[in-house]
Write a protein that holds these residues in place. Structure first.
Motif, PDB file in Angstrom:
ATOM      1  N   MET A   1       0.854  -1.188   0.000  1.00 55.99           N
ATOM      2  CA  MET A   1       0.000   0.000   0.000  1.00 55.99           C
ATOM      3  C   MET A   1       0.891   1.239   0.000  1.00 55.99           C
ATOM      4  O   MET A   1       1.745   1.410   0.861  1.00 55.99           O
ATOM      5  CB  MET A   1      -0.898   0.017   1.237  1.00 55.99           C
ATOM      6  CG  MET A   1      -1.768   1.250   1.345  1.00 55.99           C
ATOM      7  SD  MET A   1      -2.688   1.325   2.897  1.00 55.99           S
ATOM      8  CE  MET A   1      -3.743  -0.093   2.696  1.00 55.99           C
ATOM      9  N   GLU A   2       0.678   2.118  -0.986  1.00 53.88           N
ATOM     10  CA  GLU A   2       1.439   3.357  -1.095  1.00 53.88           C
ATOM     11  C   GLU A   2       0.703   4.480  -0.377  1.00 53.88           C
ATOM     12  O   GLU A   2      -0.509   4.651  -0.552  1.00 53.88           O
ATOM     13  CB  GLU A   2       1.661   3.739  -2.563  1.00 53.88           C
ATOM     14  CG  GLU A   2       2.700   2.882  -3.268  1.00 53.88           C
ATOM     15  CD  GLU A   2       3.049   3.444  -4.626  1.00 53.88           C
ATOM     16  OE1 GLU A   2       2.247   4.246  -5.166  1.00 53.88           O
ATOM     17  OE2 GLU A   2       4.123   3.100  -5.158  1.00 53.88           O
ATOM     18  N   CYS A   3       1.446   5.240   0.411  1.00 54.68           N
ATOM     19  CA  CYS A   3       0.883   6.379   1.150  1.00 54.68           C
ATOM     20  C   CYS A   3       1.794   7.579   0.973  1.00 54.68           C
ATOM     21  O   CYS A   3       2.930   7.473   0.484  1.00 54.68           O
ATOM     22  CB  CYS A   3       0.744   6.051   2.638  1.00 54.68           C
ATOM     23  SG  CYS A   3      -0.362   4.681   3.012  1.00 54.68           S
ATOM     24  N   ASP A  66      -3.961   7.608   1.628  1.00 50.31           N
ATOM     25  CA  ASP A  66      -3.726   6.455   0.770  1.00 50.31           C
ATOM     26  C   ASP A  66      -3.628   6.945  -0.675  1.00 50.31           C
ATOM     27  O   ASP A  66      -4.548   7.596  -1.191  1.00 50.31           O
ATOM     28  CB  ASP A  66      -4.855   5.449   0.942  1.00 50.31           C
ATOM     29  CG  ASP A  66      -4.674   4.219   0.084  1.00 50.31           C
ATOM     30  OD1 ASP A  66      -5.262   4.167  -1.009  1.00 50.31           O
ATOM     31  OD2 ASP A  66      -3.941   3.307   0.518  1.00 50.31           O
ATOM     32  N   LYS A 142       5.994   9.683  -1.696  1.00 43.84           N
ATOM     33  CA  LYS A 142       5.267   8.418  -1.528  1.00 43.84           C
ATOM     34  C   LYS A 142       6.169   7.376  -0.867  1.00 43.84           C
ATOM     35  O   LYS A 142       7.373   7.345  -1.090  1.00 43.84           O
ATOM     36  CB  LYS A 142       4.775   7.909  -2.883  1.00 43.84           C
ATOM     37  CG  LYS A 142       3.709   8.769  -3.521  1.00 43.84           C
ATOM     38  CD  LYS A 142       3.163   8.128  -4.784  1.00 43.84           C
ATOM     39  CE  LYS A 142       4.195   8.092  -5.895  1.00 43.84           C
ATOM     40  NZ  LYS A 142       3.612   7.563  -7.151  1.00 43.84           N
ATOM     41  N   TYR A 143       5.562   6.548  -0.048  1.00 48.55           N
ATOM     42  CA  TYR A 143       6.269   5.442   0.595  1.00 48.55           C
ATOM     43  C   TYR A 143       5.310   4.272   0.740  1.00 48.55           C
ATOM     44  O   TYR A 143       4.086   4.432   0.672  1.00 48.55           O
ATOM     45  CB  TYR A 143       6.834   5.863   1.954  1.00 48.55           C
ATOM     46  CG  TYR A 143       5.797   6.299   2.961  1.00 48.55           C
ATOM     47  CD1 TYR A 143       5.245   5.409   3.872  1.00 48.55           C
ATOM     48  CD2 TYR A 143       5.362   7.632   2.996  1.00 48.55           C
ATOM     49  CE1 TYR A 143       4.286   5.811   4.791  1.00 48.55           C
ATOM     50  CE2 TYR A 143       4.408   8.047   3.909  1.00 48.55           C
ATOM     51  CZ  TYR A 143       3.878   7.136   4.804  1.00 48.55           C
ATOM     52  OH  TYR A 143       2.925   7.528   5.705  1.00 48.55           O
ATOM     53  N   THR A 144       5.880   3.096   0.913  1.00 40.90           N
ATOM     54  CA  THR A 144       5.097   1.863   0.965  1.00 40.90           C
ATOM     55  C   THR A 144       4.885   1.447   2.408  1.00 40.90           C
ATOM     56  O   THR A 144       5.823   1.451   3.214  1.00 40.90           O
ATOM     57  CB  THR A 144       5.790   0.733   0.197  1.00 40.90           C
ATOM     58  OG1 THR A 144       6.013   1.167  -1.165  1.00 40.90           O
ATOM     59  CG2 THR A 144       4.958  -0.537   0.199  1.00 40.90           C
ATOM     60  N   GLN A 146       3.293  -1.738   4.675  1.00 38.00           N
ATOM     61  CA  GLN A 146       2.828  -3.117   4.620  1.00 38.00           C
ATOM     62  C   GLN A 146       1.468  -3.223   5.292  1.00 38.00           C
ATOM     63  O   GLN A 146       1.288  -2.799   6.435  1.00 38.00           O
ATOM     64  CB  GLN A 146       3.823  -4.064   5.296  1.00 38.00           C
ATOM     65  CG  GLN A 146       3.466  -5.535   5.167  1.00 38.00           C
ATOM     66  CD  GLN A 146       4.526  -6.434   5.782  1.00 38.00           C
ATOM     67  OE1 GLN A 146       5.521  -5.946   6.317  1.00 38.00           O
ATOM     68  NE2 GLN A 146       4.323  -7.729   5.683  1.00 38.00           N
TER      69      GLN A 146
END
Length: 275
Positions: A1-3, A66, A142-144, A146
């Protein structure tokens, strides 16, 4: 999931509807992100005392959004303005801005790295435009993240439970497969009957009822009962009559004394004493 993070600075509002009748409004703003699959997040500014229709805050906030929900236009930035009152707060108006619009506006600049300032009209509860809000914003990189694992399934009470017959693998009985056979049907116990010599008392003998012991018989340590005729004596009768009279007098005196003590106890506490 990218946020990604969203930094917002609620600077000021002006020309808001006055919802107070006799006092100057003390206004605060409630900022939230709706539509996020992780849940709704909400923050609020301090109360701008005696600000009236033109409150000023310059208050920074930080949210995490999100990326997929924002790009699919499922997230909204909501700013609600409220008048703080001692008899109950009262709503003034609100602003709803799609996050997708903020992303598109940010992409027009230097790839969204600089802070941008926008103004939007405030709508009252009836839907009319009254007042304006000014705020600045900036998106982070953006960062991922889990995603947490799903919770384990919960077994419903209506689901069948697998049971095994006695003597088969998986059975909880004490009989092994192909070994000793289970007790025949109609047996009232699930374990072998107790035997003498293993800490159990011997069973009672038949023919003696529930007590388990035979009745006493003559010649086994019990003397036969022979009723005796009482002897008459004139002096003894007189002594017995005098003793009975004395005993009756003592009992009557004690009863009178007890009644007197009880009346004195009730007189001290009065009627209706709460126990």
């Amino acid at each position: 999931m990218e946020c990604r993070t969203l930094d917002i600075n609620i600077k000021r509002a002006y020309g808001l509807k006055n919802v107070n009748l006799f006092s100057t409004m003390d206004v605060y703003a409630v900022v939230s992100i709706s539509g996020d699959p992780r849940g709704k997040s909400k923050q609020r500014t301090p109360v701008a005392k005696d600000s009236g229709s033109d409150p000023y805050w310059n208050y920074p906030m930080k949210f995490t959004i999100d990326e997929a929900a924002a790009q699919s236009n499922r997230l909204n930035l909501k700013i609600k303005f409220v008048s703080s009152r001692s008899l109950g707060d009262r709503k003034i108006g609100k602003v709803v801005v799609p996050i997708k619009r903020l992303l598109d506006e940010s992409a027009k600049g230097d790839e969204g790295k600089s802070e941008r300032t926008l103004t939007f009209s405030v709508r009252t509860l009836s839907g009319k435009e009254k007042g304006t809000v000014e705020f600045s914003y900036k998106f982070g990189e953006k960062y991922t993240v889990q995603a947490p694992p799903p919770p384990p399934p919960i077994m419903k009470s209506s689901e069948p439970v697998t049971a095994y017959p006695l003597g088969y693998p998986g059975s909880s009985s004490g009989y092994a497969a192909g070994g000793a056979h289970p007790p025949p049907a109609g047996t009232a116990y699930a374990y072998p009957p107790p035997q003498q010599g293993y800490g159990y008392p011997p069973p009672p003998q038949a023919g003696y009822g529930y007590g388990g012991y035979p009745p006493p018989q003559q010649g086994h340590g019990y003397a036969p009962y022979k009723p005796q005729r009482p002897q008459r004596s004139g002096m003894g009768g007189m002594a017995l009559g005098a003793g009975a009279g004395l005993l009756g007098g003592l009992l009557i005196g004690d009863m009178i004394s007890d009644v007197g003590d009880s009346m004195a106890y009730d007189a001290d506490f009065g009627d209706g004493f709460d126990f």
